[in-house]
Enzyme design. Sequence first.
Site, PDB file in Angstrom:
ATOM      1  CE  LYS A  13      -2.570  -0.687   3.675  1.00 52.67           C
ATOM      2  NZ  LYS A  13      -2.126  -2.030   4.087  1.00 52.67           N
ATOM      3  NE  ARG A  88      -4.677  -0.627   9.698  1.00 52.50           N
ATOM      4  CZ  ARG A  88      -3.597  -0.124   9.106  1.00 52.50           C
ATOM      5  NH1 ARG A  88      -3.600   1.104   8.682  1.00 52.50           N
ATOM      6  NH2 ARG A  88      -2.537  -0.869   8.934  1.00 52.50           N
ATOM      7  NE  ARG A 127       6.774  -3.665   5.615  1.00 51.11           N
ATOM      8  CZ  ARG A 127       5.473  -3.394   5.575  1.00 51.11           C
ATOM      9  NH1 ARG A 127       4.905  -3.041   4.443  1.00 51.11           N
ATOM     10  NH2 ARG A 127       4.743  -3.517   6.662  1.00 51.11           N
ATOM     11  NE  ARG A 161       5.811  -0.750   9.688  1.00 45.63           N
ATOM     12  CZ  ARG A 161       4.633  -0.617   9.092  1.00 45.63           C
ATOM     13  NH1 ARG A 161       4.573  -0.058   7.890  1.00 45.63           N
ATOM     14  NH2 ARG A 161       3.523  -1.021   9.658  1.00 45.63           N
ATOM     15  NE  ARG A 172       1.086  -4.592  10.923  1.00 43.04           N
ATOM     16  CZ  ARG A 172       2.134  -4.471  10.112  1.00 43.04           C
ATOM     17  NH1 ARG A 172       3.253  -5.105  10.363  1.00 43.04           N
ATOM     18  NH2 ARG A 172       2.046  -3.719   9.043  1.00 43.04           N
TER      19      ARG A 172
HETATM   20  P1  AMP Z   1       0.450   0.938   8.612  1.00 47.88           P
HETATM   21  O1  AMP Z   1       1.696   1.730   8.450  1.00 47.88           O
HETATM   22  O2  AMP Z   1      -0.693   1.450   7.800  1.00 47.88           O
HETATM   23  O3  AMP Z   1       0.685  -0.540   8.410  1.00 47.88           O
HETATM   24  O4  AMP Z   1      -0.017   1.099  10.134  1.00 47.88           O
HETATM   25  C1  AMP Z   1       0.801   0.658  11.197  1.00 47.88           C
HETATM   26  C2  AMP Z   1      -0.005   0.595  12.485  1.00 47.88           C
HETATM   27  O5  AMP Z   1      -0.509   1.896  12.810  1.00 47.88           O
HETATM   28  C3  AMP Z   1      -1.232  -0.303  12.448  1.00 47.88           C
HETATM   29  O6  AMP Z   1      -0.929  -1.665  12.681  1.00 47.88           O
HETATM   30  C4  AMP Z   1      -2.066   0.314  13.584  1.00 47.88           C
HETATM   31  O7  AMP Z   1      -1.558  -0.064  14.849  1.00 47.88           O
HETATM   32  C5  AMP Z   1      -1.783   1.810  13.417  1.00 47.88           C
HETATM   33  N1  AMP Z   1      -2.781   2.413  12.496  1.00 47.88           N
HETATM   34  C6  AMP Z   1      -2.553   2.939  11.258  1.00 47.88           C
HETATM   35  N2  AMP Z   1      -3.687   3.408  10.712  1.00 47.88           N
HETATM   36  C7  AMP Z   1      -4.677   3.168  11.614  1.00 47.88           C
HETATM   37  C8  AMP Z   1      -6.077   3.385  11.632  1.00 47.88           C
HETATM   38  N3  AMP Z   1      -6.717   3.937  10.594  1.00 47.88           N
HETATM   39  N4  AMP Z   1      -6.763   3.014  12.747  1.00 47.88           N
HETATM   40  C9  AMP Z   1      -6.158   2.475  13.801  1.00 47.88           C
HETATM   41  N5  AMP Z   1      -4.839   2.199  13.846  1.00 47.88           N
HETATM   42  C10 AMP Z   1      -4.093   2.542  12.764  1.00 47.88           C
END
Ligand code: AMP
Length: 221
Positions: A13, A88, A127, A161, A172
């Site tokens: 993404k 989400r 990654r 990460r 996740r």
């Molecule tokens: P990402 O970088 O999009 O994979 O997001 C990493 C982490 O950030 C996720 O696993 C959640 O813990 C938190 N996170 C990101 N976006 C959201 C969202 N819209 N709602 C809740 N938690 C989020």
Amino acid sequence: MRIVLVGPPGAGKGTQAAFLAKNLSIPHISTGDLFRANISQQTELGKLAKSYMDKGELVPDEVTIAMAKDRMEQPDAENGFLLDGFPRNVKQAEALDEMLKTEGMKLDAVLDLEVPEEEVVKRIAGRRVCRNDSSHVFHVSYKPAKQEGVCDLCGGELYQRDDDSEETVRTRLEVYHTQTEPIIDYYKSQGLVVTIPALGKVEEVTQRAMEALRQKVGDKN
Ligand code: AMP
């Protein structure tokens, strides 16, 4: 154009969002990146978010929605945006609809990146992301950096990460299936979803996504 990008963790993404946003001249808004920026600046929001992110859980809706709203209200997002990682869950999707409705706006498309689960796990485990720019993404086997630990594009440090550990990835994925996938049906009922296979070269996926968006948004005009 107002677009939402969905897909499991590891679907690419962030990488696709960066290219698509550039091609479409709209800002790429990633709630994950906004949380990570808060963590590195050690804000209260960052501290709160980290406690959820490290476990692979969602940060509570109230603070997430407020942060996303604040970002979408910035002048650069006036004529459109590409949302990556938000909404989400259905509650966030409803809040987004409400937010847009108040402004007399609506989404144009929801782009769903489809990747088989085994592939997702392999992608995430290897990654490595650049500390300077999260769209600079490498993979220890699929796309190794020329010099280990150093970003080919800007020389920044590459790191894994905290939430890319195997155990957190499992949570996740579970969170994705139970909480995020339902938004695809929510948006299908609004006729907004375009699904594309996200396997293959990054450029090929971008091309596929651009074509799908062109057809979708063209359909409406
Ligand atoms: P990402 O970088 O999009 O994979 O997001 C990493 C982490 O950030 C996720 O696993 C959640 O813990 C938190 N996170 C990101 N976006 C959201 C969202 N819209 N709602 C809740 N938690 C989020």
